[in-house]
Design an enzyme around this catalytic site. Structure first.
Site, PDB file in Angstrom:
ATOM      1  CG  LEU A   1      -1.748   1.248   1.469  1.00 11.84           C
ATOM      2  CD1 LEU A   1      -2.734   1.459   0.327  1.00 11.84           C
ATOM      3  CD2 LEU A   1      -2.521   1.147   2.791  1.00 11.84           C
TER       4      LEU A   1
ATOM      5  N   PRO B   1       6.686   5.576  -1.753  1.00  9.86           N
ATOM      6  CG  PRO B   1       8.569   5.207  -3.100  1.00  9.86           C
ATOM      7  CD  PRO B   1       7.107   4.874  -2.984  1.00  9.86           C
TER       8      PRO B   1
ATOM      9  CB  ILE C   1       6.322  -3.865   0.914  1.00 10.77           C
ATOM     10  CG1 ILE C   1       5.861  -2.581   0.193  1.00 10.77           C
ATOM     11  CG2 ILE C   1       5.230  -4.933   0.926  1.00 10.77           C
ATOM     12  CD1 ILE C   1       4.772  -1.775   0.910  1.00 10.77           C
TER      13      ILE C   1
ATOM     14  NE  ARG D   1      23.883  -3.214  38.268  1.00  6.34           N
ATOM     15  CZ  ARG D   1      25.150  -3.333  37.872  1.00  6.34           C
ATOM     16  NH1 ARG D   1      25.658  -4.542  37.610  1.00  6.34           N
ATOM     17  NH2 ARG D   1      25.885  -2.259  37.714  1.00  6.34           N
TER      18      ARG D   1
ATOM     19  CD  GLN E   1      16.816   5.901  33.157  1.00  9.28           C
ATOM     20  OE1 GLN E   1      16.921   5.997  31.937  1.00  9.28           O
ATOM     21  NE2 GLN E   1      17.614   6.532  33.993  1.00  9.28           N
ATOM     22  CB  ILE E   2      14.735  -0.768  35.201  1.00 14.86           C
ATOM     23  CG1 ILE E   2      13.588   0.092  35.744  1.00 14.86           C
ATOM     24  CG2 ILE E   2      15.015  -1.960  36.122  1.00 14.86           C
ATOM     25  CD1 ILE E   2      12.228  -0.559  35.692  1.00 14.86           C
TER      26      ILE E   2
ATOM     27  CD  GLU F   1      -0.662  -3.346  10.228  1.00 12.60           C
ATOM     28  OE1 GLU F   1      -1.868  -3.442  10.476  1.00 12.60           O
ATOM     29  OE2 GLU F   1       0.081  -4.331  10.130  1.00 12.60           O
TER      30      GLU F   1
ATOM     31  CB  SER G   1       0.308   8.130  17.435  1.00 14.15           C
ATOM     32  OG  SER G   1       0.993   6.981  17.875  1.00 14.15           O
TER      33      SER G   1
HETATM   34  C1  LIG Z   1       9.407  -1.360   9.154  1.00 15.20           C
HETATM   35  C2  LIG Z   1       8.178  -0.907   8.409  1.00 15.20           C
HETATM   36  C3  LIG Z   1       7.312  -1.858   7.859  1.00 15.20           C
HETATM   37  C4  LIG Z   1       6.209  -1.437   7.118  1.00 15.20           C
HETATM   38  N1  LIG Z   1       5.414  -2.391   6.486  1.00 15.20           N
HETATM   39  C5  LIG Z   1       4.480  -1.973   5.595  1.00 15.20           C
HETATM   40  C6  LIG Z   1       3.765  -2.928   4.779  1.00 15.20           C
HETATM   41  O1  LIG Z   1       3.951  -4.152   4.888  1.00 15.20           O
HETATM   42  N2  LIG Z   1       2.874  -2.458   3.865  1.00 15.20           N
HETATM   43  C7  LIG Z   1       2.631  -1.134   3.708  1.00 15.20           C
HETATM   44  O2  LIG Z   1       1.830  -0.774   2.831  1.00 15.20           O
HETATM   45  N3  LIG Z   1       3.265  -0.201   4.479  1.00 15.20           N
HETATM   46  C8  LIG Z   1       4.194  -0.604   5.405  1.00 15.20           C
HETATM   47  N4  LIG Z   1       4.864   0.333   6.171  1.00 15.20           N
HETATM   48  C9  LIG Z   1       4.564   1.760   5.979  1.00 15.20           C
HETATM   49  C10 LIG Z   1       3.866   2.411   7.164  1.00 15.20           C
HETATM   50  O3  LIG Z   1       2.553   1.942   7.274  1.00 15.20           O
HETATM   51  C11 LIG Z   1       3.966   3.930   6.952  1.00 15.20           C
HETATM   52  O4  LIG Z   1       5.318   4.290   7.183  1.00 15.20           O
HETATM   53  C12 LIG Z   1       3.028   4.708   7.848  1.00 15.20           C
HETATM   54  O5  LIG Z   1       1.691   4.495   7.493  1.00 15.20           O
HETATM   55  C13 LIG Z   1       3.318   6.219   7.821  1.00 15.20           C
HETATM   56  O6  LIG Z   1       3.405   6.683   6.507  1.00 15.20           O
HETATM   57  P1  LIG Z   1       4.663   7.577   6.062  1.00 15.20           P
HETATM   58  O7  LIG Z   1       5.886   6.849   6.487  1.00 15.20           O
HETATM   59  O8  LIG Z   1       4.520   7.876   4.622  1.00 15.20           O
HETATM   60  O9  LIG Z   1       4.547   8.896   6.899  1.00 15.20           O
HETATM   61  P2  LIG Z   1       3.725  10.214   6.481  1.00 15.20           P
HETATM   62  O10 LIG Z   1       2.341   9.857   6.089  1.00 15.20           O
HETATM   63  O11 LIG Z   1       4.537  10.983   5.500  1.00 15.20           O
HETATM   64  O12 LIG Z   1       3.669  10.988   7.850  1.00 15.20           O
HETATM   65  C14 LIG Z   1       4.748  11.779   8.357  1.00 15.20           C
HETATM   66  C15 LIG Z   1       4.267  12.409   9.652  1.00 15.20           C
HETATM   67  O13 LIG Z   1       3.181  13.313   9.377  1.00 15.20           O
HETATM   68  C16 LIG Z   1       2.070  12.960  10.179  1.00 15.20           C
HETATM   69  N5  LIG Z   1       0.836  13.275   9.457  1.00 15.20           N
HETATM   70  C17 LIG Z   1       0.486  12.899   8.218  1.00 15.20           C
HETATM   71  N6  LIG Z   1      -0.728  13.369   7.906  1.00 15.20           N
HETATM   72  C18 LIG Z   1      -1.164  14.063   8.996  1.00 15.20           C
HETATM   73  C19 LIG Z   1      -2.364  14.785   9.303  1.00 15.20           C
HETATM   74  N7  LIG Z   1      -3.361  14.878   8.435  1.00 15.20           N
HETATM   75  N8  LIG Z   1      -2.441  15.370  10.520  1.00 15.20           N
HETATM   76  C20 LIG Z   1      -1.434  15.275  11.411  1.00 15.20           C
HETATM   77  N9  LIG Z   1      -0.288  14.613  11.179  1.00 15.20           N
HETATM   78  C21 LIG Z   1      -0.160  13.996   9.984  1.00 15.20           C
HETATM   79  C22 LIG Z   1       2.221  11.478  10.443  1.00 15.20           C
HETATM   80  O14 LIG Z   1       1.465  11.074  11.558  1.00 15.20           O
HETATM   81  C23 LIG Z   1       3.726  11.386  10.659  1.00 15.20           C
HETATM   82  O15 LIG Z   1       4.043  11.770  11.966  1.00 15.20           O
HETATM   83  C24 LIG Z   1       5.935  -0.055   6.965  1.00 15.20           C
HETATM   84  C25 LIG Z   1       6.779   0.883   7.547  1.00 15.20           C
HETATM   85  C26 LIG Z   1       7.903   0.476   8.239  1.00 15.20           C
HETATM   86  C27 LIG Z   1       8.830   1.533   8.793  1.00 15.20           C
END
Ligand SMILES: Cc1cc2nc3c(=O)[nH]c(=O)nc-3n(C[C@H](O)[C@H](O)[C@H](O)COP(=O)(O)OP(=O)(O)OC[C@H]3O[C@@H](n4cnc5c(N)ncnc54)[C@H](O)[C@@H]3O)c2cc1C
Length: 382
Positions: A125, A128, A157, A271, A339-340, A366, A369
């Site tokens: 999904l 970049p 992914i 400890r 920390q502990i 997924e 926050s």
């Molecule tokens: C190790 C790893 C495994 C993963 N596995 C998968 C996978 O299997 N399949 C898949 O599809 N994806 C996968 N992901 C992707 C992951 O789901 C995304 O990284 C995540 O959803 C955040 O998207 P982004 O990195 O593009 O951040 P962005 O969407 O660019 O967000 C950057 C920051 O802006 C904030 N932000 C964005 N929009 C808003 C808003 N409207 N209001 C306030 N704040 C906002 C976000 O919360 C974040 O803090 C994986 C990521 C990692 C690191």
């Protein structure tokens, strides 16, 4: 209201707990350090039936439910999160879309291998340039005769480049809706399809024994029959998959948070400082008591979300609450456990160092926050 587990769920929890302690714990630190994928552990998890937990027996599954998967994830993550996320992504993001939306042929072709753990599937999904704003998808798929021609790329992914990865489901723009919005659909792309390139694994802060890649599709052709479910349903499909997946990630986060309690209690008794075990000091006891309180309340949040989902009730808000809270708790507990442990907590040989490095992604993957807060607020009518 009864939060006690059934005999089957309790037996599953015990067997996964033993497996995590006896099989995962002794070898996972080396995989983590060397960034190697733990094929042998995954093979054994397949034999235990963990990849088939929520699927019916007709597809080779264990005939259990999604809550069973969550319990297994919690117990695995209590020891190691790389193994847990491999299972979570394989089941809830990999096999589940095919089970929920696939045709009879797609299910017959793919599910037996995925459900046995013999093969893994990725969920493509994120791109970049677009993560939280998944509707911004740029990857395109054009129907050319009886084939889809896919162009674009996907980022981060999970399970997409292992030796046993069989396919990735890819979300792509397949047209324009009458209202001008993008039409999104999901397409199955088998591993090894010409034009589908898997980049080398990322260098990650945590989850280093799990598999994560950037994927590129360059005039990648797959049969028209690889469309998953109906054309134009891609958006609804990934929302459903992510809603469920958040409960699973919450369970994984609770496992990590509980693992931090386990390790902290053990260390605090061993400890010594100023002539006695550090666990005798109330400052340390209170930290651990707070950690246990947070792990316990986060567990209740995911139990509640899972119960609603299994009852067929709306669960979007509760899943977002569980994911938001459990991931916050995981980060809090990992920080306090480190920390502990003092200086040893900063040494990779101690499990808490792994917990600390593995915790942060739980507030990002997924749905970040911030995205969980958006979901909760929207569900409250804002
Ligand atoms: C190790 C790893 C495994 C993963 N596995 C998968 C996978 O299997 N399949 C898949 O599809 N994806 C996968 N992901 C992707 C992951 O789901 C995304 O990284 C995540 O959803 C955040 O998207 P982004 O990195 O593009 O951040 P962005 O969407 O660019 O967000 C950057 C920051 O802006 C904030 N932000 C964005 N929009 C808003 C808003 N409207 N209001 C306030 N704040 C906002 C976000 O919360 C974040 O803090 C994986 C990521 C990692 C690191």
């Amino acid at each position: 209201m009864d939060f006690r587990l059934t005999e089957e769920h309790e037996a599953l929890r015990q067997s996964v707990r033993e497996f995590a302690r006896e099989v995962v714990a002794p070898v996972i630190a080396e995989h983590y350090e060397k960034h190697t994928f733990p094929y042998e552990i995954i093979r054994q998890m397949g034999k235990m039936g963990l990849f088939g937990l929520p699927f019916p027996e007709e597809h080779g599954g264990m005939g259990g439910d999604y809550f069973a998967l969550c319990l297994a994830l919690e117990e695995l993550a209590r020891v190691d999160s790389s193994v847990a996320i491999t299972l979570e992504a394989a089941v809830s993001l990999g096999a589940m879309p095919i089970y929920r939306f696939g045709t009879a042929e797609q299910k017959a072709r793919w599910l037996p291998k995925l459900v046995s753990g013999e093969a893994l599937a990725g969920f493509g999904l994120t791109e970049p340039g677009f993560g939280s704003d998944a509707g911004g998808t740029q990857t395109r798929a054009v129907l050319d005769g009886d084939e889809w021609v896919i162009n674009g790329s996907k980022a981060f992914i999970t399970n997409s480049g292992t030796d046993i990865t069989a396919l990735v489901t890819v979300t792509a723009v397949t047209g324009t809706r009458p209202d001008g919005a993008k039409e999104l659909s999901t397409i199955i792309v088998p591993s090894g399809t010409p034009g589908f390139t898997v980049a080398p694994g990322y260098s990650k802060v945590g989850w280093t024994a799990s598999d994560t890649h950037e994927l590129t599709f360059d005039d990648c052709r797959v049969p028209a029959a690889n469309l998953l479910g109906e054309r134009g349903r891609g958006f609804a499909q990934f929302l459903r998959i992510l809603d469920e997946g958040r409960i699973a990630i919450a369970a994984l986060a609770v496992g990590l948070a509980q693992g931090c309690v386990d390790e902290s209690v053990r260390y605090a008794k061993e400890r010594h400082a100023f002539g006695q075990p550090i666990g005798n000091y109330q400052a340390i006891q209170f930290k651990i008591a707070d950690m246990e309180m947070k792990a316990h309340t986060a567990r209740l949040a995911y139990y509640d979300a899972a119960a609603r989902m299994l009852a067929g009730e709306p669960f979007k808000r509760q899943a977002a609450i569980a994911k938001l809270y459990a991931s916050t708790v995981a980060v809090d507990n990992a920080r306090e456990a480190t920390q502990i442990h003092g200086g040893y907590g900063f040494m990779n040989e101690y499990p808490v160092a792994r917990f600390w490095r593995d915790s942060k992604i739980l507030e990002i993957g997924e749905g970040t926050s911030e995205v969980q807060r958006m979901i909760i607020a929207r569900d409250l009518g804002m």
